[in-house]
Write a protein that holds these residues in place. Structure first.
Motif, PDB file in Angstrom:
ATOM      1  N   GLN A  24       0.932  -1.272  -0.184  1.00  0.00           N
ATOM      2  CA  GLN A  24       0.002  -0.085  -0.026  1.00  0.00           C
ATOM      3  C   GLN A  24       0.879   1.161   0.147  1.00  0.00           C
ATOM      4  N   LEU A  74      -5.949   4.064  -0.161  1.00  0.00           N
ATOM      5  CA  LEU A  74      -5.246   2.981   0.117  1.00  0.00           C
ATOM      6  C   LEU A  74      -4.800   3.128   1.545  1.00  0.00           C
ATOM      7  N   THR A  87     -10.308   0.813   1.327  1.00  0.00           N
ATOM      8  CA  THR A  87      -8.934   0.391   0.989  1.00  0.00           C
ATOM      9  C   THR A  87      -9.196  -0.746  -0.258  1.00  0.00           C
ATOM     10  N   ALA A  91      -7.772  -0.049  -4.147  1.00  0.00           N
ATOM     11  CA  ALA A  91      -7.070  -0.843  -4.672  1.00  0.00           C
ATOM     12  C   ALA A  91      -7.701  -1.226  -6.207  1.00  0.00           C
ATOM     13  N   VAL A 127      -3.022  -5.916  -3.109  1.00  0.00           N
ATOM     14  CA  VAL A 127      -3.759  -5.057  -1.931  1.00  0.00           C
ATOM     15  C   VAL A 127      -5.246  -5.553  -2.035  1.00  0.00           C
ATOM     16  N   ARG A 131      -6.573  -7.438   1.244  1.00  0.00           N
ATOM     17  CA  ARG A 131      -7.338  -6.682   2.236  1.00  0.00           C
ATOM     18  C   ARG A 131      -8.863  -7.231   1.985  1.00  0.00           C
TER      19      ARG A 131
END
Length: 134
Positions: A24, A74, A87, A91, A127, A131
């Motif tokens: 990130q 991010l 987030t 991404a 990411v 996440r």
């Protein structure tokens, strides 16, 4: 046996979190600088650096704004704990920028930038998936 499994799982989760933060921050650094540059530099200067903004100046400004928004997305949601799922969306948005950039640069014959596009795409997907799953 359960304590050992729990400890190993916690270590794996911690390592994954650290790795995702690294990705990130790397993405935020690249997109933050690129987005800021696309929004603040004169189109003539951007054209000298990149070539394409001269033929699509509004697109360059729009991409700059999207990159800066993605940069904030991010970092801030995960850092503050406020809507951290944003987030994942940031991404996905940055991955989309690269998915669209690759054929754009191929069409223009700008093959030298493709490895960077692919690296940024892979980091954004990492990411996104990481996440989304944590």
């Amino acid at each position: 046996m359960t304590t050992t499994t729990t400890t190993a799982s916690a270590r794996t989760s911690t390592r994954a979190n650290i790795s995702l933060w690294g990705a990130q921050l790397a993405l935020a650094g690249v997109y933050g600088l690129a987005g800021f540059m696309k929004l603040t530099q004169p189109i003539e200067a951007l054209t000298q650096m990149m070539g394409w903004p001269g033929s699509a100046p509004l697109l360059a400004r729009f991409i700059g704004a999207a990159e800066l928004a993605g940069t904030l997305g991010l970092i801030l949601p995960m850092l503050t704990g406020i809507k951290p799922r944003l987030t994942v969306l940031a991404a996905a948005g940055l991955a989309t920028i690269q998915v669209l950039a690759i054929p754009f640069h191929l069409y223009r014959g700008e093959f030298g930038i493709l490895p960077i596009n692919l690296a940024l795409l892979l980091l954004a997907v990492l990411v996104y998936r990481g996440r989304r799953n944590l």
